[in-house]
Design a protein around this motif. Structure first.
Motif, PDB file in Angstrom:
ATOM      1  N   PHE A  75     -17.698  36.085  70.434  1.00 31.66           N
ATOM      2  CA  PHE A  75     -16.873  34.925  70.076  1.00 31.66           C
ATOM      3  C   PHE A  75     -15.391  35.206  70.319  1.00 31.66           C
ATOM      4  O   PHE A  75     -14.627  34.304  70.652  1.00 31.66           O
ATOM      5  CB  PHE A  75     -17.160  34.503  68.632  1.00 31.66           C
ATOM      6  N   GLY A  76     -14.998  36.463  70.191  1.00 29.06           N
ATOM      7  CA  GLY A  76     -13.636  36.824  70.583  1.00 29.06           C
ATOM      8  C   GLY A  76     -13.406  36.591  72.063  1.00 29.06           C
ATOM      9  O   GLY A  76     -12.335  36.115  72.473  1.00 29.06           O
ATOM     10  N   SER A  77     -14.407  36.915  72.883  1.00 27.68           N
ATOM     11  CA  SER A  77     -14.263  36.703  74.324  1.00 27.68           C
ATOM     12  C   SER A  77     -14.162  35.214  74.652  1.00 27.68           C
ATOM     13  O   SER A  77     -13.522  34.824  75.632  1.00 27.68           O
ATOM     14  CB  SER A  77     -15.439  37.337  75.081  1.00 27.68           C
ATOM     15  N   LEU A  78     -14.776  34.376  73.819  1.00 27.90           N
ATOM     16  CA  LEU A  78     -14.679  32.930  74.044  1.00 27.90           C
ATOM     17  C   LEU A  78     -13.305  32.388  73.644  1.00 27.90           C
ATOM     18  O   LEU A  78     -12.818  31.426  74.255  1.00 27.90           O
ATOM     19  CB  LEU A  78     -15.788  32.209  73.275  1.00 27.90           C
ATOM     20  N   TYR A  81     -11.328  33.271  76.566  1.00 31.07           N
ATOM     21  CA  TYR A  81     -11.675  32.339  77.643  1.00 31.07           C
ATOM     22  C   TYR A  81     -10.910  31.034  77.486  1.00 31.07           C
ATOM     23  O   TYR A  81     -10.363  30.493  78.458  1.00 31.07           O
ATOM     24  CB  TYR A  81     -13.188  32.085  77.620  1.00 31.07           C
ATOM     25  N   TRP A  82     -10.839  30.519  76.265  1.00 30.41           N
ATOM     26  CA  TRP A  82     -10.084  29.290  76.001  1.00 30.41           C
ATOM     27  C   TRP A  82      -8.608  29.485  76.335  1.00 30.41           C
ATOM     28  O   TRP A  82      -7.976  28.618  76.944  1.00 30.41           O
ATOM     29  CB  TRP A  82     -10.262  28.904  74.532  1.00 30.41           C
ATOM     30  N   ALA A 389     -18.057  40.735  82.485  1.00 30.45           N
ATOM     31  CA  ALA A 389     -17.610  40.020  83.678  1.00 30.45           C
ATOM     32  C   ALA A 389     -16.638  38.905  83.306  1.00 30.45           C
ATOM     33  O   ALA A 389     -15.607  38.697  83.973  1.00 30.45           O
ATOM     34  CB  ALA A 389     -18.809  39.450  84.433  1.00 30.45           C
ATOM     35  N   LEU A 390     -16.939  38.178  82.227  1.00 31.53           N
ATOM     36  CA  LEU A 390     -16.069  37.100  81.771  1.00 31.53           C
ATOM     37  C   LEU A 390     -14.687  37.636  81.412  1.00 31.53           C
ATOM     38  O   LEU A 390     -13.656  37.051  81.778  1.00 31.53           O
ATOM     39  CB  LEU A 390     -16.690  36.409  80.558  1.00 31.53           C
ATOM     40  N   SER A 391     -14.647  38.753  80.698  1.00 28.35           N
ATOM     41  CA  SER A 391     -13.376  39.305  80.239  1.00 28.35           C
ATOM     42  C   SER A 391     -12.524  39.799  81.399  1.00 28.35           C
ATOM     43  O   SER A 391     -11.314  39.553  81.433  1.00 28.35           O
ATOM     44  CB  SER A 391     -13.625  40.441  79.242  1.00 28.35           C
ATOM     45  N   VAL A 392     -13.136  40.509  82.337  1.00 31.12           N
ATOM     46  CA  VAL A 392     -12.331  41.076  83.415  1.00 31.12           C
ATOM     47  C   VAL A 392     -11.906  40.006  84.415  1.00 31.12           C
ATOM     48  O   VAL A 392     -10.779  40.022  84.920  1.00 31.12           O
ATOM     49  CB  VAL A 392     -13.059  42.254  84.096  1.00 31.12           C
ATOM     50  N   ILE A 393     -12.762  39.039  84.686  1.00 27.99           N
ATOM     51  CA  ILE A 393     -12.384  37.949  85.595  1.00 27.99           C
ATOM     52  C   ILE A 393     -11.322  37.069  84.936  1.00 27.99           C
ATOM     53  O   ILE A 393     -10.325  36.695  85.559  1.00 27.99           O
ATOM     54  CB  ILE A 393     -13.621  37.141  86.006  1.00 27.99           C
ATOM     55  N   GLY A 394     -11.500  36.761  83.653  1.00 31.24           N
ATOM     56  CA  GLY A 394     -10.496  35.981  82.943  1.00 31.24           C
ATOM     57  C   GLY A 394      -9.148  36.671  82.899  1.00 31.24           C
ATOM     58  O   GLY A 394      -8.097  36.018  82.919  1.00 31.24           O
ATOM     59  N   SER A 395      -9.156  38.016  82.864  1.00 27.16           N
ATOM     60  CA  SER A 395      -7.894  38.759  82.751  1.00 27.16           C
ATOM     61  C   SER A 395      -6.978  38.540  83.941  1.00 27.16           C
ATOM     62  O   SER A 395      -5.765  38.752  83.846  1.00 27.16           O
ATOM     63  CB  SER A 395      -8.178  40.253  82.587  1.00 27.16           C
ATOM     64  N   THR A 396      -7.512  38.099  85.064  1.00 25.89           N
ATOM     65  CA  THR A 396      -6.654  37.840  86.232  1.00 25.89           C
ATOM     66  C   THR A 396      -5.818  36.585  86.038  1.00 25.89           C
ATOM     67  O   THR A 396      -4.928  36.317  86.843  1.00 25.89           O
ATOM     68  CB  THR A 396      -7.489  37.723  87.519  1.00 25.89           C
ATOM     69  N   LEU A 397      -6.098  35.818  84.983  1.00 23.17           N
ATOM     70  CA  LEU A 397      -5.279  34.650  84.640  1.00 23.17           C
ATOM     71  C   LEU A 397      -4.255  34.996  83.560  1.00 23.17           C
ATOM     72  O   LEU A 397      -3.590  34.108  83.020  1.00 23.17           O
ATOM     73  CB  LEU A 397      -6.173  33.501  84.144  1.00 23.17           C
ATOM     74  N   ASN A 398      -4.148  36.275  83.228  1.00 23.89           N
ATOM     75  CA  ASN A 398      -3.203  36.725  82.212  1.00 23.89           C
ATOM     76  C   ASN A 398      -1.771  36.330  82.595  1.00 23.89           C
ATOM     77  O   ASN A 398      -1.389  36.432  83.766  1.00 23.89           O
ATOM     78  CB  ASN A 398      -3.290  38.249  82.096  1.00 23.89           C
ATOM     79  N   ARG A 399      -0.995  35.882  81.640  1.00 31.13           N
ATOM     80  CA  ARG A 399       0.373  35.441  81.930  1.00 31.13           C
ATOM     81  C   ARG A 399       1.202  35.486  80.656  1.00 31.13           C
ATOM     82  O   ARG A 399       0.663  35.531  79.545  1.00 31.13           O
ATOM     83  CB  ARG A 399       0.361  34.031  82.518  1.00 31.13           C
ATOM     84  N   ALA A 400       2.508  35.448  80.814  1.00 39.87           N
ATOM     85  CA  ALA A 400       3.414  35.650  79.684  1.00 39.87           C
ATOM     86  C   ALA A 400       3.216  34.630  78.574  1.00 39.87           C
ATOM     87  O   ALA A 400       3.379  34.954  77.398  1.00 39.87           O
ATOM     88  CB  ALA A 400       4.856  35.621  80.176  1.00 39.87           C
TER      89      ALA A 400
END
Length: 462
Positions: A75-78, A81-82, A389-400
């Motif tokens: 649920f933390g990963s979700l 994701y949000w 996979a969700l966490s690492v792929i989502g991390s490419t959208l990381n931003r300030a």
């Protein structure tokens, strides 16, 4: 801070990923999240919200049964994701799960889990509550406790579990002494409490949390759990040490999630201390050791791998999810300690591309495996692989603009420093006296744990 977008050739896979395209990344993350949540039944009639299958009687070595803590991590990963995508599809079910599993004392020690509760189990649900705080996740309705108070209640409950009668301090793995494995003082329990305290210090600005985080880190650093190799410069964060022999040795296993937990906690402390050189040194030592151990040169040096079990095909249900947490806290570290972004970003980007290459298996032809260094599906799939996979792929959208919020920087969840302090610490207060059958069962479980540890140690030596 805007991250440098790296160009990587898109690998052929059922989930196509071009990390130069935000829409492409969001689409891939959406597909992976959907497939992950097809396993979850807690929102169905007659089921228990917040539990994955097997959550009332899990066995990490039994496929299809997921322990309580992993559901909390999911649920933390979700929530992440949000944050990354803006997709609210899973917000309601996430909120329901946290409120259901918070327990009667609001400290993530619910009756359906409390008898076998681990310090680390509580910590992962507390991390999810902190994810909600730091992202201004929608507050629970009515007079339900705030997300921040749930995490504070865990912190308050766990402080009483600090044990100085053996090993000079430290947390036992298990909350109650009748449980198998209570004798172990392990990295994930101590590191989990450390990170929780560090995040509470960051969010609230309260120095008492920071002082406690320093205390736990210092104990770990001086114990057998953390070993500095002067020749290679690698910091080994070992899995556990045994209070039965006063913590004079350790089990020589290293896991990505232990490094992720310690890295994340150190990053929060660096930011809280306004750039302390001490904490910067700790961040860099943990991060460089993470690179040395879990980004092997044989795969190019940029793709994450679970050293202990991945290529041997020996990872259990729990271990298949570990890379999710390292990916998440590497991404957070890049935001909280900007000097680390230059090395973190390429590794997360390459790992994301590799993870997408593994998402071409299972019954629907797009479920994710574990071996990110190859585009040939490794034949494994479950919640852990999907979450990683969700966490690492989502991390490419990381931003300030999704950096962790604090109360000084817009976090709105209400604080309750005294939350959960009336929770009972004796299991007999909730469950009645311990019976002979209980003790026999605990003994059997202890024997099983010993067999598993010894067996694992023999495998490692071989």
């Amino acid at each position: 801070m805007q991250y440098l977008i790296l160009f990587l050739t898109t690998l052929a896979s059922a989930i196509q990923l071009n990390i130069n395209s935000q829409d492409d990344v969001k689409s891939a993350a959406s597909t992976i999240a959907y497939d992950m949540m097809t396993v979850y039944t807690g929102n169905q009639s007659g089921q228990v919200p917040g539990l994955l299958p097997g959550g009332l009687n899990c066995n990490p070595n039994n496929p299809g049964t997921y322990c309580w803590w992993e559901a909390g991590a999911m649920f933390g990963s979700l929530i992440n994701y949000w944050q990354y995508t803006g997709d609210t599809s899973y917000n309601e079910v996430t909120s329901q799960a946290m409120q259901w599993q918070k327990g009667a004392d609001d400290n993530f020690n619910p009756a359906n889990q409390s008898r076998s509760m681990g310090i680390d189990d509580q910590a992962f649900w507390a991390f999810t509550a902190m994810d909600a705080v730091e992202s201004n996740f929608p507050a629970p309705a009515g007079d339900a406790p705030s997300w921040l108070s749930l995490a504070q209640a865990v912190y308050n409950f766990q402080q009483d579990k600090w044990d100085t009668t053996t090993c000079g301090g430290g947390f036992h793995w298990q909350v109650f002494s009748i449980n198998a494995g209570y004798n172990l003082k392990n990295a994930v329990s101590n590191g989990g409490n450390f990170q929780l305290a560090a995040r509470l210090a960051y969010v609230t600005g309260n120095s008492s949390y920071a002082d406690w985080a320093e205390k736990v880190y210092s104990w770990m650093d001086q114990s057998k759990l953390m070993q500095h190799d002067p020749t290679t410069g690698v910091l080994y964060i070992w899995d556990n040490t045994d209070s039965n022999n006063n913590c004079t040795d350790q089990t020589n296993f290293v896991w990505t999630y232990n490094y992720g937990i310690m890295l994340g906690g150190a990053a929060y402390m660096y930011n809280y201390t306004n750039g302390s050189d001490v904490w910067l040194g700790r961040v860099n030592e943990i991060l460089n050791s993470t690179y040395s151990l879990f980004f092997p040169q044989e795969y190019g040096g940029n793709i994450m791998s679970e050293l202990q079990c991945e290529t041997q095909g020996l990872c259990n249900q729990d271990q298949r999810s570990f890379k999710a947490y390292l990916a998440r806290w590497m991404a957070v570290t890049a935001l909280l300690v900007p000097s680390t972004a230059a090395t973190i970003v390429p590794k997360l980007a390459a790992s994301a591309q590799g993870a997408a290459g593994q998402c071409d298996g299972g019954s629907n032809g797009r479920q994710c495996g574990m071996e990110w260094f190859t585009a040939t599906w490794d034949g494994s799939t479950d919640v852990g692989q999907q979450m990683a996979a969700l966490s690492v792929i989502g991390s490419t959208l990381n931003r300030a603009d999704i950096a962790p919020l604090s109360q000084a920087k817009g976090a709105t969840s209400e604080s309750d420093p005294n939350a959960g302090q009336n929770a009972p610490t004796d299991p007999t207060k909730e469950h009645g006296p311990v019976t002979t059958a209980d003790k026999a069962g605990a003994a059997i479980l202890t024997i099983l744990v010993v067999v598993l540890v010894v067996g694992g140690s023999i495998w490692l030596v071989i």
